[in-house]
Structures are given as structure tokens and as C-alpha cells.
Design an enzyme around this catalytic site. Structure first.
Site, PDB file in Angstrom:
ATOM      1  N   LEU A  52       0.833  -1.192   0.000  1.00 45.82           N
ATOM      2  CA  LEU A  52       0.000   0.000   0.000  1.00 45.82           C
ATOM      3  C   LEU A  52       0.876   1.253   0.000  1.00 45.82           C
ATOM      4  CD1 LEU A  52      -2.599  -1.119   2.736  1.00 45.82           C
ATOM      5  CD2 LEU A  52      -2.730  -1.435   0.266  1.00 45.82           C
ATOM      6  N   PRO A  53       1.623   1.479  -1.076  1.00 48.29           N
ATOM      7  CA  PRO A  53       2.441   2.690  -1.119  1.00 48.29           C
ATOM      8  C   PRO A  53       1.536   3.923  -1.114  1.00 48.29           C
ATOM      9  CG  PRO A  53       2.431   1.603  -3.261  1.00 48.29           C
ATOM     10  CD  PRO A  53       1.705   0.703  -2.307  1.00 48.29           C
ATOM     11  N   HIS A  54       1.962   4.936  -0.385  1.00 46.18           N
ATOM     12  CA  HIS A  54       1.145   6.140  -0.290  1.00 46.18           C
ATOM     13  C   HIS A  54       2.042   7.346  -0.038  1.00 46.18           C
ATOM     14  CE1 HIS A  54       1.502   4.331   3.715  1.00 46.18           C
ATOM     15  NE2 HIS A  54       1.499   5.564   4.182  1.00 46.18           N
ATOM     16  N   ALA A  55       1.531   8.497  -0.406  1.00 47.64           N
ATOM     17  CA  ALA A  55       2.288   9.733  -0.224  1.00 47.64           C
ATOM     18  C   ALA A  55       1.335  10.911  -0.222  1.00 47.64           C
ATOM     19  CB  ALA A  55       3.314   9.884  -1.346  1.00 47.64           C
TER      20      ALA A  55
END
Length: 154
Positions: A64-67
Site C-alpha cells: 500500500l504505497p502512499h504519499a
């Protein structure tokens, strides 16, 4: 909040081969640019910066990559199904084949957390993950994701 509120149908894709996290973040950045009009390099840089704080591979083949990103008006989602699992430094050391990326406004606060919780809950379901792994058609993947999201409130 529902997945259909943060995920557009054209932001869902199945990828035959991805060789590294950096390449994956590039693919996510390209989709963010095409689907949401975000700047490719800004998305890639933000994802890499967040990943450097700690891996976003949550286990069971899911990442769950997030930024957070300046200039984004609301939380945006991108889903990628990898046909060939990728080493992602996940907590359980298993390679990742299901990736749901979130790009949130710089000051999103609670909306970012709600979206992350919704996505996390969705991918904790073994049956949903099995359905996603069994299909490569983007329309089918989108339907699976958005029908699940509508039955879970954040």
C-alpha cells in the site's frame, strides 16, 4: 468513504512484469499523470520519500504505497496487479503482487487516514485478494474493488 470515491476505472491495471520498486513507482506515477493530471516526477519522488521511511508492503502479497503531495485536491487511488510478484521488503518477506497506491493532498489529515484504513481493510480479506489474483482484466478488477468498497464504510 468508498473505494469508488478514490479510484477511477482507468486507474486500474494488470502489469506483466515489473523489475523493481523504483520501476513500480514509475508505473504508478505514469498512471497518476494520465488518470489524475498529476506530475509524474512529483509522484515518484513522494512515493520514494515515503518508502524510505519504511516499507509499505503489508504482507500476504499486498503493498500500500502512499504519499502526500502538494497540488492534489483529494485522495486518489491507483491499483496494479502484478502478474510476476515483486520483492517489496514486506513485513512477512513475501513478494507483492497486489498494489494499491494512494496519493493524498499535502494536508489531507483524516481523509488520508480514512482512505488508508479502507484500503487496508479491503486487502485483509483473503477472498477479495483471491478474486483479484484470479483476474487480469482491468474492468473486472475495478468492479471487484468498487463493489467491495461500497459494502464497507470507513
Amino acid at each position: 468513504m468508498q473505494l469508488s470515491e478514490i479510484l477511477q476505472s482507468n486507474a486500474v491495471k494488470s502489469i506483466a512484469s515489473c523489475t523493481s520498486k523504483k520501476r513500480l513507482f514509475h508505473d504508478i506515477g505514469e498512471m497518476a499523470e494520465t488518470c489524475y493530471g498529476l506530475k509524474l516526477s512529483a509522484v515518484i519522488d513522494a512515493l520514494i520519500e515515503r518508502e524510505n521511511l519504511g516499507p509499505t508492503g503489508v504482507g500476504h502479497g499486498v503493498a500500500l504505497p502512499h504519499a502526500r503531495l502538494a497540488g492534489v485536491d483529494e485522495v486518489k487511488g491507483i491499483f496494479l496487479r502484478l502478474e510476476k510478484p515483486l520483492n517489496f521488503d514486506a513485513v512477512d518477506r513475501q513478494p507483492v503482487d497486489l498494489v494499491f497506491a494512494l496519493i493524498a493532498p499535502e494536508n489531507a489529515g483524516v481523509d488520508h487516514l480514512k482512505a488508508l484504513a479502507l484500503v487496508s481493510r479491503t486487502f485483509r480479506s483473503p477472498s477479495i485478494c483471491a478474486k483479484l489474483r484470479a483476474n487480469s482484466d482491468p474492468v473486472t478488477l475495478f468492479t471487484i474493488l468498487t463493489s467491495v468498497g461500497s459494502s464497507q464504510a470507513a
